[in-house]
Design an enzyme around this catalytic site. Structure first.
Site, PDB file in Angstrom:
ATOM      1  N   ARG A 549     -11.395  35.493  -5.370  1.00 52.58           N
ATOM      2  CA  ARG A 549     -10.359  34.790  -4.636  1.00 52.58           C
ATOM      3  C   ARG A 549      -9.005  35.443  -4.821  1.00 52.58           C
ATOM      4  NH1 ARG A 549     -11.011  28.626  -6.226  1.00 52.58           N
ATOM      5  NH2 ARG A 549     -11.507  29.615  -8.210  1.00 52.58           N
ATOM      6  N   SER A 610     -12.815  38.016 -15.331  1.00 55.25           N
ATOM      7  CA  SER A 610     -13.704  37.255 -16.221  1.00 55.25           C
ATOM      8  C   SER A 610     -14.768  38.123 -16.875  1.00 55.25           C
ATOM      9  CB  SER A 610     -14.360  36.127 -15.434  1.00 55.25           C
ATOM     10  OG  SER A 610     -13.392  35.436 -14.713  1.00 55.25           O
ATOM     11  N   ASP A 664     -11.188  34.097 -17.541  1.00 53.93           N
ATOM     12  CA  ASP A 664     -11.297  32.808 -16.827  1.00 53.93           C
ATOM     13  C   ASP A 664     -11.251  31.604 -17.768  1.00 53.93           C
ATOM     14  OD1 ASP A 664     -13.799  33.430 -17.851  1.00 53.93           O
ATOM     15  OD2 ASP A 664     -14.916  33.000 -16.014  1.00 53.93           O
TER      16      ASP A 664
HETATM   17  C1  BG6 Z   1     -13.774  29.358 -11.606  1.00 45.74           C
HETATM   18  C2  BG6 Z   1     -12.893  30.511 -11.963  1.00 45.74           C
HETATM   19  O1  BG6 Z   1     -13.042  28.249 -11.529  1.00 45.74           O
HETATM   20  O2  BG6 Z   1     -14.814  29.239 -12.545  1.00 45.74           O
HETATM   21  C3  BG6 Z   1     -13.713  31.783 -12.024  1.00 45.74           C
HETATM   22  O3  BG6 Z   1     -11.814  30.573 -11.110  1.00 45.74           O
HETATM   23  C4  BG6 Z   1     -14.786  31.566 -13.032  1.00 45.74           C
HETATM   24  O4  BG6 Z   1     -12.978  32.882 -12.309  1.00 45.74           O
HETATM   25  C5  BG6 Z   1     -15.608  30.413 -12.575  1.00 45.74           C
HETATM   26  O5  BG6 Z   1     -15.528  32.729 -13.294  1.00 45.74           O
HETATM   27  C6  BG6 Z   1     -16.823  30.191 -13.336  1.00 45.74           C
HETATM   28  O6  BG6 Z   1     -17.704  29.568 -12.482  1.00 45.74           O
HETATM   29  P1  BG6 Z   1     -18.741  30.268 -11.512  1.00 45.74           P
HETATM   30  O7  BG6 Z   1     -19.756  29.206 -11.362  1.00 45.74           O
HETATM   31  O8  BG6 Z   1     -18.040  30.561 -10.257  1.00 45.74           O
HETATM   32  O9  BG6 Z   1     -19.229  31.467 -12.218  1.00 45.74           O
HETATM   33  C1  GLC Z   2     -19.081  36.397 -19.048  1.00 42.79           C
HETATM   34  C2  GLC Z   2     -17.879  37.217 -19.315  1.00 42.79           C
HETATM   35  C3  GLC Z   2     -16.747  36.352 -19.843  1.00 42.79           C
HETATM   36  C4  GLC Z   2     -16.524  35.210 -18.926  1.00 42.79           C
HETATM   37  C5  GLC Z   2     -17.777  34.431 -18.729  1.00 42.79           C
HETATM   38  C6  GLC Z   2     -17.600  33.273 -17.787  1.00 42.79           C
HETATM   39  O1  GLC Z   2     -19.559  35.935 -20.242  1.00 42.79           O
HETATM   40  O2  GLC Z   2     -18.189  38.223 -20.218  1.00 42.79           O
HETATM   41  O3  GLC Z   2     -15.573  37.127 -19.958  1.00 42.79           O
HETATM   42  O4  GLC Z   2     -15.512  34.390 -19.440  1.00 42.79           O
HETATM   43  O5  GLC Z   2     -18.779  35.281 -18.230  1.00 42.79           O
HETATM   44  O6  GLC Z   2     -17.263  33.669 -16.517  1.00 42.79           O
END
Ligand code: BG6
Ligand code: GLC
Ligand code: GLC
Length: 924
Positions: A549, A610, A664
């Site tokens: 995003r 992340s 994240d």
């Molecule tokens: C979101 C974050 O809210 O949660 C993302 O903005 C994050 O960056 C995510 O990785 C984790 O959830 P998912 O289910 O999208 O992997």
């Molecule tokens: C993976 C990544 C970590 C992140 C998590 C959740 O474990 O290594 O950095 O926070 O996924 O998205």
């Protein structure tokens, strides 16, 4: 058909009423005899009325909305198919309640080959009257003793014996081996059994007796045993009829019509329990004063009114009441009675059957009557025979009307012009009473003329059928054991979870000290949560979850406003070259700026990235390794902010001011921290899983400063990569790990997060299929396809509001056609896998909050955790299971979980805003 002898159906409605004894003044005895026999005549119209009313009662009971009037019960039996013919094995069958106060034990061998039969061994035991009316424990102990006596006598080896229990009373079944007695019928009245599971009572008794190791695998009504004993023939045998001590029938109903089952396919056997049918409108006109007197003196007055006109337990008694009545009116036995004639139960079914048989000579009838202490006159034999015939004919006709109701029901639900069906019959009345049988058949033909019915006497009195059901139940029980064995390693004890918590604590401490640990405990250079005074417009990127995003975040006095757009990252980009990936990201930013009218503005940018990064400052993060399906080349070991800036340069079209790079978990904590200052931990359970929290700076090796706090990105997904989770890892976890793009890495994450749970489930389903527990052992191509089983299916399947049929629909959409039994198994697999995930996650959270509490030297800690991630948010039970585990393992911490609503992009903007505020302050 208005006068069919010998059944003697009479035209017109209703038999004359029954004058009270003493008021009757017949002009002569033959008139009295006529009048008395007339009461047992039932007209065709009356039979049709009974047929229609019973059908109506059946249909109402099927919908589960039966009116309060006592009708038939329509009890599901959990038998879903008639025999296939390939059932095999040796089974012990115990029959209780079919034939009066007796009990039968059989040893049945099923060969698995159609038409090949082995004679069963059997033995009958008479149940003493004090047991029939004693306590439940006495009855079941007696049954267990008979069972052992039989096994001893036949030298059966005491090795994994499987028993089918034929228990012929109305029961609420909830499975093939679970059945609660609704009420005793047919002269039984043992205390403490109604409302109890009779299978359990039998198991307990067997255990009390001790000698044999017997598994009670199935419980079956006698009607079902009879239907199942039918050899597979030309036409389907889908009805079982019993006329013995009592009477009842079962038949194969379309499962979708049985409301309590919540099943939309196939057929299932329903025990009608028509003995309890008692519609006043339909039965009233045919009930005689003798029926009322019989009912009144019975053990269960007012109950089983229909059965009391048909069942063998009652036919002799009806005859006795009529004979006593005629004797009292001097029409029989010269007006003399005997104490036997006046005693309940003195005339038995056998007597009636014999006397009624036209071939029985007068001498034999006389002998029977003399045994009753009577002195019959020459003309009495013929009259007694006519009484027996009248009582039995009526019984056979009523039974035929009830059977016709079932046939109409079958015809209606099968939508067949001419229903072709076989009815398996059993019970002493049918077996030993040729006249009863023929009247029954004739009358069925008349009442259900559109049905082509053949009657097939049951083999071995239904014992074989019980063995058939037992064979099926034994197979299902074996499947259950295999399922339990398969899922056992997923069911973690409190001790195991506490051990995970302890190991996590140790790994955290080591990681913070920079000692070898699977937890990297990465400093994030975020030292404070927002204080609310931050202002301005920021750009944010959010990469690494389900969606990529780009966001515009406005932090103003009234709060935070966000505009965002989701862009796809094709797999080929995520796993291509780093340059491609970052060029794609910049393209998306440019597109967003264009759309939002932001071109030419250089807004401060926060980058939620992340993945594990070693940060050297707020705007410098070296990617340690990719996780979660990303694998773009040339990025590991590089500063991600640098890679982004390089891509910006290549495009030359944008100016971006990258201020902060944020994990994240950190973004989520910051975002929730803006609303709740107690939020000091961030948790993600989505594609991947991870956590961050505020640690005392003095505990963080390698970062200057001794006071204050710093947010630590734990990267707990990698917990256990040193092998410490080996004890918990199942063979399915190993398989998922081995075929992943990072074998051996992210072992904790692979047991918890959305990217992997569906795969774990798929591997378990493959295993269960190979054991024959699922899909009848047929491996489907679809299930071999990697990632076919998405984690979102777990959330859907486990949703409480979902009926089993919807579970099946979800799986069918996946190309996995399965039965309800299969669907139930899939559901249990999903539950076991997601439960373990949530509990492991909870153990991790417990370790973190306890660390914060101890850091601060507090007796009790009140803390909030900001959470995000699709699995956590969408799964129906994940969140509550995490919370429950934390309560259990960290009882001194009051933990509130806050769900982040705006994703961690907002948090990245807030980190950027804090950094800008601090920079401005430093400037001033
Ligand atoms: C979101 C974050 O809210 O949660 C993302 O903005 C994050 O960056 C995510 O990785 C984790 O959830 P998912 O289910 O999208 O992997
Ligand atoms: C993976 C990544 C970590 C992140 C998590 C959740 O474990 O290594 O950095 O926070 O996924 O998205
Ligand atoms: C009674 C029982 C029923 C049984 C029938 C025939 O009606 O309630 O369960 O099938 O007798 O034995």
């Amino acid at each position: 058909m208005d006068s069919v002898e010998p059944s003697g159906l009479q035209p017109g409605e209703g038999a004359p009423g029954c004058p009270q004894k003493g008021l009757l003044q017949p002009s002569d005895s033959s008139e009295l005899v006529q009048e008395c026999l007339q009461r047992f005549k039932v007209t065709r119209t009356q039979l049709q009325h009974i047929q229609a009313s019973l059908l109506d009662s059946m249909e109402q009971a099927l919908t589960g909305k039966a009116s309060s009037a006592p009708g038939v019960q329509m009890l599901p039996t959990y038998v879903d198919s008639t025999p296939h013919g390939n059932e095999q094995g040796n089974f012990v069958v115990l029959e209780l309640g079919a034939s009066g106060a007796s009990l039968r034990v059989l040893w049945v061998t099923l060969t698995g080959i159609k038409g090949q039969r082995v004679e069963p061994k059997s033995q009958e035991f008479v149940i003493p009257q004090e047991v029939v009316l004693g306590t439940g424990q006495q009855l079941f102990d007696f049954a267990a003793r008979c069972l052992f006596e039989f096994l001893d006598a036949h030298s059966v080896r005491n090795q994994g014996l499987q028993l089918g229990f034929s228990f012929s009373f109305p029961c609420h079944q909830t499975g093939l081996d679970r059945s609660t007695l609704i009420s005793w019928t047919k002269g039984f009245r043992c205390s403490g059994v109604e409302g109890q599971d009779v299978v359990q009572l039998l198991r307990d008794a067997i255990q009390r007796q001790g000698a044999y190791n017997i598994d009670v695998v199935a419980v079956v009504n006698d009607t079902v045993g009879t239907m199942m004993s039918c050899e597979p023939g030309v036409r389907p045998c889908e009805v079982g009829l019993i006329v013995d001590t009592g009477t009842n029938a079962c038949y194969m109903e379309e499962a979708r019509h049985v409301a309590v089952l919540d099943e939309d396919r196939g057929r299932t056997c329903v025990s009608v329990e028509w003995g309890s049918f008692s519609d006043d409108g339909a039965l009233g006109p045919v009930l005689t004063t003798f029926d009322h007197a019989l009912d009144h003196a019975s053990l269960n007055p007012g109950a089983q009114r229909f059965e009391k006109m048909i069942g063998g337990l009652y036919l002799g008694e009806l005859v006795r009441l009529v004979l006593a009545h005629l004797a009292e009116h001097r029409v029989l036995f010269g007006g003399y009675t005997s104490s036997a004639l006046l005693s309940q139960g003195s005339i038995l079914l056998e007597h009636v059957a014999e006397m009624e048989d036209p071939s029985t000579g007068a001498a034999r009838v006389h002998a029977i009557l003399q045994d009753l202490g009577l002195s019959p006159e020459a003309s009495d034999a013929e009259l007694v025979q006519r009484v027996c015939a009248a009582v039995c004919s009526r019984a056979a006709q009523l039974c035929a009307a009830a059977l016709a109701a079932i046939l109409s029901r079958l015809q209606r639900s099968r939508e067949q012009q001419i229903l072709q069906v076989a009815v398996a019959t059993g019970g002493r009345v049918l077996e030993q009473h040729p006249r009863f049988y023929s009247i029954l058949q004739e009358t069925v033909k008349l009442l259900a003329s559109e049905c082509d019915v053949s009657f097939i006497p049951s083999v071995d009195g239904g014992g074989r059928g019980v063995a058939m059901v037992t064979a099926v139940a034994a197979r299902l029980a074996a499947h259950r054991r295999l399922l339990e064995e398969t899922l056992a390693p997923f069911r973690l004890s409190r001790e195991q979870l506490a051990a995970v918590q302890t190991q996590m604590r140790e790994a955290m401490a080591k990681g913070l000290r920079r000692e070898a640990s699977s937890l990297r405990m990465l400093p994030t250079y975020v030292r404070a949560t927002p204080d609310g005074s931050e202002r301005g417009d920021f750009l944010a990127l959010d990469l690494g979850g389900t969606n990529f995003r780009v966001l515009l975040v406005r932090v103003a006095e009234g709060g935070v406003r966000i505009v965002n757009q989701v862009y796809a990252i094709p797999e080929c980009v995520a796993q291509g070259s780093g340059q491609q990936l970052f060029d794609h990201i910049v393209d998306c930013i440019m597109d967003f700026q264009e759309k939002q009218g932001l071109r030419g503005q250089s807004l401060p940018l926060g980058f939620t990235f992340s993945f594990p990064c070693k940060q050297l400052g707020l705007d410098q993060g070296i990617l340690l390794n990719w996780t979660k399906g990303f694998n773009a080349s040339g990025c590991e070991g590089q500063d991600v902010v640098y890679l982004l800036r390089e891509a910006i340069k290549r495009k030359q079209a944008v100016e971006l001011n990258v201020v902060a790079i944020v994990n994240d978990t950190v973004g989520t904590m910051m975002s929730c921290g803006y609303e709740d200052p107690r939020c000091e931990m961030g948790l993600i359970v989505g594609t991947g899983t991870n956590a961050c929290y505020m640690e005392e700076l003095q505990n963080v090796a390698g970062v200057a400063g001794d006071s204050g706090h710093m947010c630590i990105n734990m990267e707990w997904g990698a917990f256990g990569d040193d092998g410490s989770l080996g004890m918990l890892s199942t063979c399915f976890d190993v398989r998922v790990d081995q075929v992943s793009i990072n074998p051996g890495k992210q072992r904790f994450e692979k047991m918890i997060s959305g990217m992997y749970l569906g795969e774990i489930v798929r591997h378990i389903l493959l295993h269960l299929t190979s054991l024959g527990v699922l899909f009848q052992g047929q491996q489907t191509q679809r299930l071999q396809t990697r990632d076919i089983f998405k984690t979102k299916f777990l959330s859907e399947i486990e949703s409480d509001s979902l009926a089993l049929r919807q579970v099946r629909a979800i799986l069918e959409d996946l190309g996995l056609p399965l039965t309800s039994d299969d669907a139930l198994i899939v559901l249990e697999v999903c539950q076991a896998v997601s439960r373990r995930a949530a509990q492991l996650c909870g153990a991790g959270v417990a370790a973190v909050v306890e660390k914060i509490r101890e850091n601060r030297g507090l007796e009790e800690l009140t803390v909030s955790v900001g959470v995000d991630g699709t699995l956590y948010k969408v799964h129906p039970h994940f969140a509550s299971l995490v919370a429950a585990t934390v309560r259990e393992l960290a009882p001194r911490c009051m933990v509130t979980f806050l769900q982040s609503e705006d994703g961690s992009g907002k948090g990245a903007a807030l980190v950027t805003a804090v950094a800008c505020r601090l920079a401005q302050m430093a400037h001033v």
